[in-house]
Design an enzyme around this catalytic site. Structure first.
Site, short mmCIF file in Angstrom:
data_model
loop_
_atom_site.label_atom_id
_atom_site.label_comp_id
_atom_site.label_asym_id
_atom_site.label_seq_id
_atom_site.Cartn_x
_atom_site.Cartn_y
_atom_site.Cartn_z
N TRP A 143 0.90 -1.22 0.04
CA TRP A 143 0.06 0.05 -0.06
C TRP A 143 0.89 1.22 -0.02
O TRP A 143 0.36 2.36 -0.42
CB TRP A 143 -1.03 -0.03 1.15
CG TRP A 143 -0.16 -0.20 2.60
CD1 TRP A 143 -0.11 -1.24 3.31
CD2 TRP A 143 0.58 0.79 3.26
NE1 TRP A 143 0.81 -1.39 4.30
CE2 TRP A 143 1.13 -0.07 4.36
CE3 TRP A 143 0.95 1.95 2.96
CZ2 TRP A 143 1.93 0.47 5.35
CZ3 TRP A 143 1.60 2.71 4.13
CH2 TRP A 143 2.28 1.93 5.30
N ASN A 144 2.13 1.21 0.41
CA ASN A 144 3.03 2.39 0.62
C ASN A 144 3.12 3.21 -0.65
O ASN A 144 2.98 4.57 -0.73
CB ASN A 144 3.94 2.12 1.31
CG ASN A 144 5.24 1.42 0.65
OD1 ASN A 144 4.67 0.33 0.15
ND2 ASN A 144 6.41 1.52 0.94
N LYS A 167 -2.94 -9.06 -6.98
CA LYS A 167 -3.62 -8.98 -5.58
C LYS A 167 -2.96 -7.72 -4.70
O LYS A 167 -1.91 -7.77 -4.29
CB LYS A 167 -3.27 -10.13 -4.74
CG LYS A 167 -3.91 -10.44 -3.39
CD LYS A 167 -3.29 -11.60 -2.57
CE LYS A 167 -3.96 -11.68 -1.00
NZ LYS A 167 -3.58 -10.63 -0.10
N HIS A 168 -3.90 -6.87 -4.56
CA HIS A 168 -3.24 -5.52 -3.89
C HIS A 168 -3.44 -5.50 -2.29
O HIS A 168 -4.46 -6.23 -2.03
CB HIS A 168 -3.88 -4.33 -4.73
CG HIS A 168 -2.82 -3.30 -4.83
ND1 HIS A 168 -2.26 -2.90 -3.76
CD2 HIS A 168 -2.09 -2.72 -6.11
CE1 HIS A 168 -1.24 -1.81 -4.13
NE2 HIS A 168 -1.27 -1.70 -5.49
N ALA A 169 -2.97 -4.49 -1.73
CA ALA A 169 -2.99 -4.60 -0.33
C ALA A 169 -4.50 -4.18 0.05
O ALA A 169 -5.17 -3.34 -0.68
CB ALA A 169 -2.09 -3.52 0.35
N SER A 170 -4.68 -4.64 1.07
CA SER A 170 -6.21 -4.34 1.46
C SER A 170 -6.32 -2.72 1.97
O SER A 170 -7.58 -2.42 1.95
CB SER A 170 -6.71 -5.11 2.73
OG SER A 170 -5.67 -4.99 3.78
N GLY A 219 6.67 -6.67 0.82
CA GLY A 219 5.87 -6.72 2.14
C GLY A 219 6.87 -7.19 3.33
O GLY A 219 7.83 -6.84 3.12
N SER A 220 6.20 -7.56 4.62
CA SER A 220 6.82 -7.71 5.61
C SER A 220 7.60 -8.91 5.65
O SER A 220 7.49 -10.15 4.63
CB SER A 220 5.73 -7.68 6.77
OG SER A 220 5.10 -9.13 6.49
N GLU A 241 10.72 -8.62 -1.87
CA GLU A 241 11.24 -7.61 -1.22
C GLU A 241 10.78 -7.24 0.05
O GLU A 241 9.41 -6.98 0.15
CB GLU A 241 10.89 -6.23 -2.36
CG GLU A 241 11.66 -5.27 -1.51
CD GLU A 241 11.29 -3.84 -1.97
OE1 GLU A 241 11.12 -2.98 -0.98
OE2 GLU A 241 10.61 -3.61 -3.02
N LEU A 242 11.21 -7.12 1.30
CA LEU A 242 10.85 -7.50 2.27
C LEU A 242 11.14 -6.34 3.19
O LEU A 242 11.13 -5.18 2.65
CB LEU A 242 11.27 -8.81 3.25
CG LEU A 242 10.86 -10.02 2.05
CD1 LEU A 242 11.38 -11.12 2.78
CD2 LEU A 242 9.25 -10.05 1.84
N CYS A 275 9.71 2.04 1.26
CA CYS A 275 10.59 1.01 1.14
C CYS A 275 11.99 1.29 1.37
O CYS A 275 12.60 0.39 2.34
CB CYS A 275 10.59 0.25 -0.01
SG CYS A 275 8.76 -0.47 -0.49
N GLU A 373 12.79 -2.76 11.55
CA GLU A 373 12.18 -1.74 10.73
C GLU A 373 11.08 -0.92 11.54
O GLU A 373 10.28 -1.59 12.27
CB GLU A 373 11.62 -2.37 9.66
CG GLU A 373 10.95 -1.72 8.55
CD GLU A 373 10.50 -2.35 7.18
OE1 GLU A 373 10.68 -1.87 6.10
OE2 GLU A 373 9.97 -3.34 7.48
#
Length: 471
Positions: A143-144, A167-170, A219-220, A241-242, A275, A373
């Site tokens: 989402w960022n 599949k995008h972020a909620s 994401g995380s 990419e975390l 990120c 983080e």
């Protein structure tokens, strides 16, 4: 802390709900696919992909370029949508600049990046290597920076001949819908690009069933582990990419004003939800006091408020729970001896998603705020004695996405850059994704590489052709 719909709360119900950080209201609500519908979507993508891959490359490129332009045409609607969904102030105008730069670059290099590698073409043999699409690619986007991070993989995957399920972020459900709208209007064949709303369990089931040739996840770290677990034994190609804890290092010959302006912006822009945002800064002793004073002056001038207000420079974080994690890290650091330099009276907040920015000094690596983080508007600044100490501290991290060095001496910068465990080294800049360079990381930041010619390697596989000619 980067938190797309990897482990979304939406997984717990039949509906995805976007709770706006502006006022806590439900901004958007969408039904989640059940397992049967999700597998039908995969089949539809697979059925459409073969014909798409057979279309000439220039036709695929043209459709992607057209869709990208159509997103630009929607920008006046997209900017306030982003403010409502994830809190970025409207004054910054959205993401179309970076979005089109990345997609356009990947379109520009497609012909060369996907060209066969000719080994021999003689009277006796023809031998060459082609890059061919995986088939169906799943992109799980955060989402960022919801448009830019999605297009990093969506554009090259489609151009290379894959079908894509997004599949995008909620937190940013309207982004996938806008992209689907643009691709449909550009003439994308049905099924080749699909925006899907799925919970975590259904997503994991699809991956475990070998539904995809490639899965790209931003994401995380915890989310990345779940992706790897779901893919275990399937031999599915993964791009992950975390997390990040990106450092900056300011040397004694640096342009001090440029270093402060750029690094503090890199730490605070988008409420620190970047990120490759700067999360820790190391400054040589001779510049330390001046750097800190200038940094405090910059941050003290920010305006925290409603992102729909054009005067707002710092909006809310995407969710209150993200803000609470930053509050916890900051409080723990202060209790352990850190000093907070930004006056809370300048930034009235509501204990929810609206979080004041903070600069911490007297910090060390025993504190979570310097090791884990944060993904929020807080940065710790440490004084260092020399390059060796700076390198040791920059490498004292579980993450490795980017690092930012500030010096006029390029030879010195190169020597230090070679020692840093990271994916990208910036000199005299930070927090920028160059589409001509591979976007990659090491350690717990993940695996794989996006954009650049190497980005095409992720969304394709090599296929060798060895023809012996009959004489």
């Amino acid at each position: 802390m980067k938190s797309p719909a990897d482990l979304s709360e939406a997984s717990m119900s039949s509906y995805l709900k976007c709770i706006s950080p502006i006022d806590g209201s439900i901004y958007a609500e969408r039904p989640l696919m059940d397992k049967a519908a999700a597998f039908d979507a995969v089949k539809h993508a697979g059925d459409a992909q073969a014909a798409w891959a057979m279309r000439p490359l220039d036709e695929r490129v043209a459709i992607v370029r057209d869709a990208v332009a159509r997103i630009g045409d929607m920008n006046d609607q997209i900017v306030p949508e982003l403010a409502w969904q994830m809190g970025r102030p409207v004054r910054y105008g959205g993401e179309f600049g970076g979005f089109t730069e990345r997609a356009s670059y990947m379109a520009d290099i497609a012909d060369a990046a996907l060209a066969p590698i000719m080994i021999e073409d003689s009277d006796s043999f023809t031998r060459y290597i082609k890059r061919v699409p995986h088939g169906v690619v799943l992109v799980i986007a955060p989402w960022n920076y919801p448009y830019m991070t999605a297009i990093n993989t969506v554009a090259p995957a489609l151009i290379a001949g894959n079908a894509v399920m997004l599949k995008h972020a909620s937190q940013t459900p309207l982004v996938g819908e806008r992209l689907a709208q643009a691709f449909q209007a550009a003439g994308m064949p049905e099924g080749v690009f699909q925006n899907v709303f799925m919970g975590h369990d259904v997503t994991a089931d699809l991956i475990a069933a070998k539904s995809f040739g490639f899965v790209n996840f931003t994401g995380s770290v915890d989310g990345g582990r779940h992706i790897e677990t779901a893919a275990a034994g399937t031999f599915t190609n993964l791009g992950l990419e975390l997390g990040g804890k990106d450092p900056g290092y300011v040397m004694e010959d640096a342009d001090l004003d440029a270093a402060v302006d750029t690094l503090i912006d890199g730490a605070m822009f988008n409420s620190g939800q970047c990120c490759c945002g700067i999360e820790r800064i190391y400054v040589t002793a001779s510049l330390y006091d001046d750097f800190v004073a200038k940094a405090v002056a910059i941050v003290s001038g920010y305006k925290l408020g409603n992102p729909l207000d054009s005067d707002t420079t710092l909006g809310p974080m995407a969710q209150a729970r993200f803000a609470n994690e930053v509050r916890a890290q900051t409080a723990e650091a202060i209790e352990a001896g850190a000093t907070a330099l930004i006056d809370p009276a300048l930034f009235p907040e509501d204990d929810g998603a609206y979080l004041m920015p903070q600069i911490l000094v007297d910090v060390d690596h025993s504190m979570r705020v310097m090791r884990e983080e944060s993904f929020g508007p807080v940065v710790g600044i440490m004084k260092v004695a020399d390059d060796n100490e700076a390198v040791r501290l920059m490498n004292d991290s579980d993450f490795g996405l980017t690092a930012s060095l500030w010096t006029k001496d390029m030879a010195r910068a190169t020597a230090i850059a070679d020692q840093i465990e990271t994916g990208t080294v910036f000199v005299n800049r930070c927090d920028y994704l160059d589409p001509a360079l591979c976007w990659t990381g090491c350690k717990d930041t993940g695996r794989g590489g996006g954009l650049s010619e190497i980005g095409y390697h992720n969304v394709t596989r090599p296929k060798s052709f060895h023809f012996k000619k009959a004489l």
